[in-house]
Scaffold this motif. Structure first.
Motif, PDB file in Angstrom:
ATOM      1  N   UNK A 258     -48.697   3.273 -28.734  1.00  0.00           N
ATOM      2  CA  UNK A 258     -48.148   2.394 -29.753  1.00  0.00           C
ATOM      3  C   UNK A 258     -46.719   2.697 -30.134  1.00  0.00           C
ATOM      4  N   UNK A 259     -46.374   3.954 -30.295  1.00  0.00           N
ATOM      5  CA  UNK A 259     -45.018   4.322 -30.667  1.00  0.00           C
ATOM      6  C   UNK A 259     -44.026   3.953 -29.574  1.00  0.00           C
ATOM      7  N   UNK A 260     -44.465   4.036 -28.325  1.00  0.00           N
ATOM      8  CA  UNK A 260     -43.602   3.644 -27.211  1.00  0.00           C
ATOM      9  C   UNK A 260     -43.291   2.158 -27.296  1.00  0.00           C
ATOM     10  N   UNK A 261     -44.315   1.356 -27.576  1.00  0.00           N
ATOM     11  CA  UNK A 261     -44.115  -0.086 -27.732  1.00  0.00           C
ATOM     12  C   UNK A 261     -43.174  -0.372 -28.888  1.00  0.00           C
ATOM     13  N   UNK A 262     -43.389   0.287 -30.016  1.00  0.00           N
ATOM     14  CA  UNK A 262     -42.558   0.073 -31.190  1.00  0.00           C
ATOM     15  C   UNK A 262     -41.096   0.432 -30.904  1.00  0.00           C
ATOM     16  N   UNK A 263     -40.886   1.571 -30.268  1.00  0.00           N
ATOM     17  CA  UNK A 263     -39.514   1.990 -29.963  1.00  0.00           C
ATOM     18  C   UNK A 263     -38.830   1.011 -29.019  1.00  0.00           C
ATOM     19  N   UNK A 264     -39.574   0.515 -28.027  1.00  0.00           N
ATOM     20  CA  UNK A 264     -38.999  -0.434 -27.074  1.00  0.00           C
ATOM     21  C   UNK A 264     -38.632  -1.748 -27.756  1.00  0.00           C
ATOM     22  N   UNK A 265     -39.496  -2.212 -28.673  1.00  0.00           N
ATOM     23  CA  UNK A 265     -39.212  -3.447 -29.413  1.00  0.00           C
ATOM     24  C   UNK A 265     -37.978  -3.261 -30.296  1.00  0.00           C
ATOM     25  N   UNK A 266     -37.894  -2.140 -30.978  1.00  0.00           N
ATOM     26  CA  UNK A 266     -36.745  -1.887 -31.836  1.00  0.00           C
ATOM     27  C   UNK A 266     -35.452  -1.796 -31.021  1.00  0.00           C
ATOM     28  N   UNK A 267     -35.538  -1.181 -29.856  1.00  0.00           N
ATOM     29  CA  UNK A 267     -34.366  -1.085 -28.980  1.00  0.00           C
ATOM     30  C   UNK A 267     -33.926  -2.469 -28.520  1.00  0.00           C
ATOM     31  N   UNK A 268     -34.915  -3.326 -28.177  1.00  0.00           N
ATOM     32  CA  UNK A 268     -34.587  -4.686 -27.744  1.00  0.00           C
ATOM     33  C   UNK A 268     -33.923  -5.467 -28.881  1.00  0.00           C
ATOM     34  N   UNK A 269     -34.452  -5.321 -30.074  1.00  0.00           N
ATOM     35  CA  UNK A 269     -33.884  -6.035 -31.217  1.00  0.00           C
ATOM     36  C   UNK A 269     -32.469  -5.552 -31.528  1.00  0.00           C
ATOM     37  N   UNK A 270     -32.225  -4.263 -31.381  1.00  0.00           N
ATOM     38  CA  UNK A 270     -30.880  -3.733 -31.614  1.00  0.00           C
ATOM     39  C   UNK A 270     -29.888  -4.298 -30.600  1.00  0.00           C
ATOM     40  N   UNK A 271     -30.378  -4.591 -29.401  1.00  0.00           N
ATOM     41  CA  UNK A 271     -29.517  -5.154 -28.366  1.00  0.00           C
ATOM     42  C   UNK A 271     -29.312  -6.659 -28.539  1.00  0.00           C
ATOM     43  N   UNK A 272     -30.055  -7.261 -29.449  1.00  0.00           N
ATOM     44  CA  UNK A 272     -29.943  -8.698 -29.727  1.00  0.00           C
ATOM     45  C   UNK A 272     -29.778  -8.901 -31.229  1.00  0.00           C
ATOM     46  N   UNK A 273     -28.645  -8.483 -31.786  1.00  0.00           N
ATOM     47  CA  UNK A 273     -28.465  -8.473 -33.245  1.00  0.00           C
ATOM     48  C   UNK A 273     -28.286  -9.847 -33.884  1.00  0.00           C
ATOM     49  N   UNK A 274     -27.975 -10.865 -33.095  1.00  0.00           N
ATOM     50  CA  UNK A 274     -27.673 -12.182 -33.667  1.00  0.00           C
ATOM     51  C   UNK A 274     -28.882 -13.101 -33.754  1.00  0.00           C
ATOM     52  N   UNK A 275     -29.963 -12.716 -33.132  1.00  0.00           N
ATOM     53  CA  UNK A 275     -31.148 -13.556 -33.083  1.00  0.00           C
ATOM     54  C   UNK A 275     -31.901 -13.262 -31.799  1.00  0.00           C
ATOM     55  N   UNK A 276     -33.045 -13.899 -31.632  1.00  0.00           N
ATOM     56  CA  UNK A 276     -33.875 -13.634 -30.459  1.00  0.00           C
ATOM     57  C   UNK A 276     -33.587 -14.606 -29.327  1.00  0.00           C
ATOM     58  N   UNK A 277     -33.372 -15.882 -29.647  1.00  0.00           N
ATOM     59  CA  UNK A 277     -33.184 -16.910 -28.636  1.00  0.00           C
ATOM     60  C   UNK A 277     -31.863 -16.801 -27.893  1.00  0.00           C
ATOM     61  N   UNK A 278     -31.834 -17.342 -26.685  1.00  0.00           N
ATOM     62  CA  UNK A 278     -30.642 -17.255 -25.836  1.00  0.00           C
ATOM     63  C   UNK A 278     -29.452 -18.033 -26.384  1.00  0.00           C
ATOM     64  N   UNK A 279     -29.696 -19.029 -27.228  1.00  0.00           N
ATOM     65  CA  UNK A 279     -28.578 -19.843 -27.747  1.00  0.00           C
ATOM     66  C   UNK A 279     -27.619 -19.016 -28.591  1.00  0.00           C
ATOM     67  N   UNK A 280     -28.065 -17.912 -29.136  1.00  0.00           N
ATOM     68  CA  UNK A 280     -27.194 -17.083 -29.954  1.00  0.00           C
ATOM     69  C   UNK A 280     -26.233 -16.251 -29.100  1.00  0.00           C
ATOM     70  N   UNK A 281     -26.434 -16.273 -27.785  1.00  0.00           N
ATOM     71  CA  UNK A 281     -25.624 -15.465 -26.888  1.00  0.00           C
ATOM     72  C   UNK A 281     -24.998 -16.303 -25.785  1.00  0.00           C
ATOM     73  N   UNK A 282     -24.986 -17.624 -25.987  1.00  0.00           N
ATOM     74  CA  UNK A 282     -24.462 -18.528 -24.964  1.00  0.00           C
ATOM     75  C   UNK A 282     -22.999 -18.242 -24.679  1.00  0.00           C
ATOM     76  N   UNK A 283     -22.212 -18.006 -25.725  1.00  0.00           N
ATOM     77  CA  UNK A 283     -20.794 -17.734 -25.553  1.00  0.00           C
ATOM     78  C   UNK A 283     -20.544 -16.451 -24.775  1.00  0.00           C
ATOM     79  N   UNK A 284     -21.309 -15.413 -25.129  1.00  0.00           N
ATOM     80  CA  UNK A 284     -21.140 -14.119 -24.463  1.00  0.00           C
ATOM     81  C   UNK A 284     -21.511 -14.214 -22.994  1.00  0.00           C
ATOM     82  N   UNK A 285     -22.541 -15.025 -22.680  1.00  0.00           N
ATOM     83  CA  UNK A 285     -22.988 -15.161 -21.299  1.00  0.00           C
ATOM     84  C   UNK A 285     -21.917 -15.866 -20.460  1.00  0.00           C
ATOM     85  N   UNK A 286     -21.336 -16.937 -21.030  1.00  0.00           N
ATOM     86  CA  UNK A 286     -20.341 -17.694 -20.293  1.00  0.00           C
ATOM     87  C   UNK A 286     -19.060 -16.892 -20.093  1.00  0.00           C
ATOM     88  N   UNK A 287     -18.784 -15.996 -21.099  1.00  0.00           N
ATOM     89  CA  UNK A 287     -17.587 -15.177 -20.999  1.00  0.00           C
ATOM     90  C   UNK A 287     -17.733 -14.156 -19.875  1.00  0.00           C
TER      91      UNK A 287
END
Length: 287
Positions: A258-287
């Protein structure tokens, strides 16, 4: 209400209090299921906010295993009428067979009175049927399936003996459930037999919810991990947040991981600070 159900567009359920215990459960399940099968023009179905519900009140609730049985075995059409017009849905999906849930989220054993006895072989079959109902709501922006906190004022004898300022909300609720063990008719504060929102359970059936902005899984035994977040990133481009996302997965048989899952989820969220969906990163992707 049922006479007007086909024309309803906005329904706000403030208080739903039942009388006799024997009639309460059956009436609740049948009424709300009948309602969902009829309200074809509904756009918003909402309930009470946190801290407004008392221990004797419930919201909109459907027992998934019962509905599935009625639809498949009894020959009753239990297909929900809700469709693309829906924008906001607040409800409880209970009665999902969850043989994987063995402990409460504070790691204490789950007690028999806390869950219904269900056919565990239908764990995914029942969930996929519910996902099919939800999947037709392609205009949905807000999906709240998490539990609403009750107002704790006046609980009296039900209050846990420990008065620990550092106690988490979940720890408090599980202690409160223990204190209420002799009064198991009281509405539960945590949903142990809920939709798990895992890819294995059929999450892909919700791929059409492109407008979804918020998902609430508060105090439910969900199994959202990094694989599910990656799927949501692609398929729910406008998803901003998942309320009560972080879980140690101590509900289930894989509690040691369980702690491994929790840590992985928290790490993923830290890497996506603006939101979960891809639309929040459309500009960064195109750049």
């Amino acid at each position: 209400m049922m006479r007007s159900a086909e024309t309803l567009e906005d329904l706000y359920v403030t208080i739903w209090v039942h009388g006799a215990r024997e009639a309460r459960q059956e009436a609740r399940r049948d009424f709300f299921l009948d309602l969902l099968c009829t309200v074809k023009n509904l756009q918003r179905l909402t309930g009470r906010d946190d801290g407004e519900r008392s221990i004797h009140e419930i919201g909109v609730e459907v027992h998934a295993a019962d509905a599935f049985r009625q639809h498949i075995e009894d020959g009753r059409d239990r297909t929900w009428a809700l469709g693309p017009s829906m924008r906001v849905l607040h409800m409880q999906v209970v009665g999902v067979p969850r043989p994987d849930v063995l402990w409460r989220c504070d790691s204490t054993p789950l007690k028999p009175w806390m869950v219904d006895v269900l056919d565990n072989s239908r764990r995914y079959e029942v969930q996929r049927w519910v996902y099919e109902q939800l999947g037709r709501m392609t205009g949905l922006e807000e999906l709240v399936l998490g539990m609403v906190d009750v107002c704790f004022e006046g609980l009296g004898d039900y209050m846990p003996e420990d008065d620990d300022d550092d106690m988490t909300t979940v720890e408090f609720l599980t202690q409160l459930e223990d204190a209420m063990e002799d009064d198991d008719w009281l509405h539960r504060f945590i949903n142990y037999q809920c939709l798990e929102f895992s890819l294995e359970s059929g999450l892909e059936l919700l791929g059409g919810l492109k407008e979804l902005r918020m998902l609430d899984v508060k105090s439910t035994a969900h199994r959202i991990g990094v694989a599910e977040l990656e799927w949501m990133h692609v398929n729910w481009p406008k998803l901003k947040e998942i309320k009560d996302l972080v879980s140690e997965r101590t509900w289930a048989g894989d509690a040691e991981d369980g702690l491994v899952v929790m840590d992985a989820v928290e790490e993923w969220m830290e890497a996506h600070p603006h939101g979960i969906g891809s639309s929040f990163y459309a500009g960064a992707s195109s750049a």
